[in-house]
Design an enzyme around this catalytic site. Structure first.
Site, PDB file in Angstrom:
ATOM      1  N   LYS A 227       0.837  -1.199   0.000  1.00 41.76           N
ATOM      2  CA  LYS A 227       0.000   0.000   0.000  1.00 41.76           C
ATOM      3  C   LYS A 227       0.875   1.253   0.000  1.00 41.76           C
ATOM      4  O   LYS A 227       0.588   2.216  -0.704  1.00 41.76           O
ATOM      5  CB  LYS A 227      -0.960  -0.015   1.192  1.00 41.76           C
ATOM      6  CG  LYS A 227      -1.973  -1.158   1.052  1.00 41.76           C
ATOM      7  CD  LYS A 227      -3.319  -0.847   1.663  1.00 41.76           C
ATOM      8  CE  LYS A 227      -4.384  -1.805   1.146  1.00 41.76           C
ATOM      9  NZ  LYS A 227      -4.704  -2.900   2.071  1.00 41.76           N
TER      10      LYS A 227
ATOM     11  N   LYS B 125      -6.242 -11.498 -12.444  1.00 40.19           N
ATOM     12  CA  LYS B 125      -6.937 -12.063 -11.277  1.00 40.19           C
ATOM     13  C   LYS B 125      -8.216 -11.260 -11.016  1.00 40.19           C
ATOM     14  O   LYS B 125      -8.192 -10.033 -11.030  1.00 40.19           O
ATOM     15  CB  LYS B 125      -6.020 -11.960 -10.040  1.00 40.19           C
ATOM     16  CG  LYS B 125      -6.681 -12.393  -8.741  1.00 40.19           C
ATOM     17  CD  LYS B 125      -5.815 -11.989  -7.547  1.00 40.19           C
ATOM     18  CE  LYS B 125      -6.599 -11.660  -6.365  1.00 40.19           C
ATOM     19  NZ  LYS B 125      -7.092 -11.982  -5.294  1.00 40.19           N
TER      20      LYS B 125
ATOM     21  N   LYS C 143     -12.013  -7.040  -6.667  1.00 39.97           N
ATOM     22  CA  LYS C 143     -12.799  -5.813  -6.531  1.00 39.97           C
ATOM     23  C   LYS C 143     -11.982  -4.604  -6.943  1.00 39.97           C
ATOM     24  O   LYS C 143     -12.480  -3.674  -7.551  1.00 39.97           O
ATOM     25  CB  LYS C 143     -13.231  -5.634  -5.064  1.00 39.97           C
ATOM     26  CG  LYS C 143     -14.425  -6.474  -4.696  1.00 39.97           C
ATOM     27  CD  LYS C 143     -14.679  -6.409  -3.201  1.00 39.97           C
ATOM     28  CE  LYS C 143     -13.726  -7.326  -2.484  1.00 39.97           C
ATOM     29  NZ  LYS C 143     -14.025  -7.823  -1.188  1.00 39.97           N
TER      30      LYS C 143
HETATM   31  P1  ADP Z   1     -10.593  -8.818  -3.648  1.00 40.34           P
HETATM   32  O1  ADP Z   1      -9.273  -9.122  -4.296  1.00 40.34           O
HETATM   33  O2  ADP Z   1     -11.706  -8.867  -4.628  1.00 40.34           O
HETATM   34  O3  ADP Z   1     -10.578  -7.536  -2.831  1.00 40.34           O
HETATM   35  P2  ADP Z   1     -10.463 -10.094  -1.084  1.00 40.34           P
HETATM   36  O4  ADP Z   1      -9.015  -9.738  -0.943  1.00 40.34           O
HETATM   37  O5  ADP Z   1     -11.466  -9.369  -0.244  1.00 40.34           O
HETATM   38  O6  ADP Z   1     -10.879  -9.986  -2.628  1.00 40.34           O
HETATM   39  O7  ADP Z   1     -10.597 -11.654  -0.875  1.00 40.34           O
HETATM   40  C1  ADP Z   1     -11.529 -12.328  -0.063  1.00 40.34           C
HETATM   41  C2  ADP Z   1     -11.255 -13.822  -0.237  1.00 40.34           C
HETATM   42  O8  ADP Z   1     -11.532 -14.256  -1.589  1.00 40.34           O
HETATM   43  C3  ADP Z   1      -9.819 -14.208   0.044  1.00 40.34           C
HETATM   44  O9  ADP Z   1      -9.781 -15.437   0.757  1.00 40.34           O
HETATM   45  C4  ADP Z   1      -9.197 -14.382  -1.329  1.00 40.34           C
HETATM   46  O10 ADP Z   1      -8.122 -15.287  -1.341  1.00 40.34           O
HETATM   47  C5  ADP Z   1     -10.381 -14.889  -2.165  1.00 40.34           C
HETATM   48  N1  ADP Z   1     -10.246 -14.437  -3.577  1.00 40.34           N
HETATM   49  C6  ADP Z   1     -10.320 -13.153  -4.000  1.00 40.34           C
HETATM   50  N2  ADP Z   1     -10.175 -13.079  -5.350  1.00 40.34           N
HETATM   51  C7  ADP Z   1      -9.985 -14.359  -5.790  1.00 40.34           C
HETATM   52  C8  ADP Z   1      -9.778 -14.945  -7.089  1.00 40.34           C
HETATM   53  N3  ADP Z   1      -9.756 -14.195  -8.202  1.00 40.34           N
HETATM   54  N4  ADP Z   1      -9.626 -16.283  -7.163  1.00 40.34           N
HETATM   55  C9  ADP Z   1      -9.676 -17.057  -6.043  1.00 40.34           C
HETATM   56  N5  ADP Z   1      -9.877 -16.561  -4.789  1.00 40.34           N
HETATM   57  C10 ADP Z   1     -10.028 -15.230  -4.642  1.00 40.34           C
END
Ligand code: ADP
Ligand code: TRP
Length: 325
Positions: free
Chosen positions: A112, A192, A195
């Site tokens: 960050k 990947k 959000k």
């Molecule tokens: P984002 O990247 O959308 O902000 P988060 O970091 O809030 O998602 O992730 C919440 C959970 O979902 C975590 O356990 C993360 O490993 C899983 N996750 C997020 N994106 C993916 C993805 N593209 N493929 C598999 N698992 C994911």
């Protein structure tokens, strides 16, 4: 086995969140030997979301999504982190045994800062609050994505330091549960799904919107008649996630045989998504009309979590010399 995990309410849940995390939460609660705690990490989310109404709405949304996707209040304790204020107290206790150097090595903090975000103390101390979430219920296992591995290592270091200072058995040293076979789900642009990249397929988006997103998945320009490449093909990777193994050979032929255009393959993907999440989407619509139910689940969950937590906190306070005995 006590299981605990949390999700930050920073946006709408997408299919990567489901296959990477929530599906595992649901499976873990099916085993009667597991005692599962799942929470909406709103105290973590205020490190980034600064609009109170937005955060409160997001926290409700994630809780309703949890329930719609199959987390069952009769099998798991579901709660909102801020309804359990003891976690911030334990976080403070832990911070007094946590070396600055440990937090300075945090990947997520360093990333960050590298991205130019001015770090506040909350962002720096984020891993301490996360350790408190886990240690406060004496969790054995924490299902998370690979990106959270370092946070679990830090949690173990904090538990060990606290136990060494105040008494061996005070906090349980937890392990992460990372499913190696969970592929990273790609987003509509092939990166990947996340959000923060704006490339998601949201589980609960209205059908028309979901259709538009699926149709926007980036593909190459292979003509309809020709076989399509499978390596590095986003559509192929997404369909694989949604297709039961028994039906995969037939679906795979849509790519390898030629004669099927990307438009038709996208329609197949959309149908699969709607089929997979059909029940959850219907339940989610019902919950939207019944905020009271979701709020009661969270209130009840916080009460149940605090029964366990009050015992752990009593031990910790006593060991630290806080309060009268
Ligand atoms: P984002 O990247 O959308 O902000 P988060 O970091 O809030 O998602 O992730 C919440 C959970 O979902 C975590 O356990 C993360 O490993 C899983 N996750 C997020 N994106 C993916 C993805 N593209 N493929 C598999 N698992 C994911
Ligand atoms: N940091 C986690 C994430 O971003 C969310 C989280 C907060 C968490 N506290 C937790 C996960 C405790 C597991 C256990 O995904």
């Amino acid at each position: 086995m006590r299981v605990l995990s949390g999700v930050q309410p920073t946006g709408k849940l997408h299919i990567g969140n489901y296959f990477g995390a929530i599906r595992q939460f649901v499976e873990l609660q099916r085993d009667a030997g597991n005692d599962c705690y799942y929470f909406v990490a709103d105290l973590h989310a205020i490190t980034t979301i600064k609009d109170g109404n937005e955060l409160r709405a997001n926290a409700f949304m994630v809780a309703a999504d949890f329930i719609a996707l199959g987390l069952d209040p009769a099998r798991s304790v579901l709660y909102r982190q801020s309804d359990v204020p003891e976690v911030t107290e334990l976080a403070w206790m832990l911070s007094t045994v946590t070396p600055m150097g440990l937090l300075q090595r945090g990947h997520s903090y360093k990333d960050k800062v590298a991205r130019g975000i001015t770090p506040n103390h909350g962002l720096f101390a984020y891993p301490v609050l996360m350790a408190a979430d886990i240690l406060i219920v004496r969790a054995d296992r924490v299902p998370v994505g690979k990106d959270q591995k370092q946070h679990l290592e830090m949690t173990r270091d904090m538990a060990a330091a606290f136990n060494q200072t105040y008494g061996d058995e005070l906090l349980r040293v937890p392990e992460e549960l990372i499913l190696p076979e969970v592929a990273v789900v790609p987003g509509v642009d092939g990166q990947k799904m996340s959000k923060s990249y704006g490339n998601t397929l949201e589980i609960f988006a209205p059908e028309g919107e979901l259709k538009k997103r699926v149709m926007s998945i980036v593909t190459d320009s292979t003509p309809v008649a020709e076989p399509k490449p499978t390596r590095g093909n986003t559509l192929y990777a997404l369909l694989k996630v949604f297709t039961p193994p028994g039906e995969w050979p037939e679906t795979k032929m849509m790519f390898t045989e030629g004669g099927t255009g990307y438009g038709d393959i996208k329609k197949r993907l959309l149908a699969r998504i709607l089929e997979t999440f059909g029940e959850a989407r219907a339940r989610r619509e019902q919950l939207e009309r019944d905020h009271g139910y979701v709020e009661n689940v969270l209130r009840d969950g916080a009460g149940r979590a605090r029964e366990v937590i009050s015992r752990v906190m009593a031990d910790c306070r006593k060991a630290c010399g806080l309060g009268w005995v």
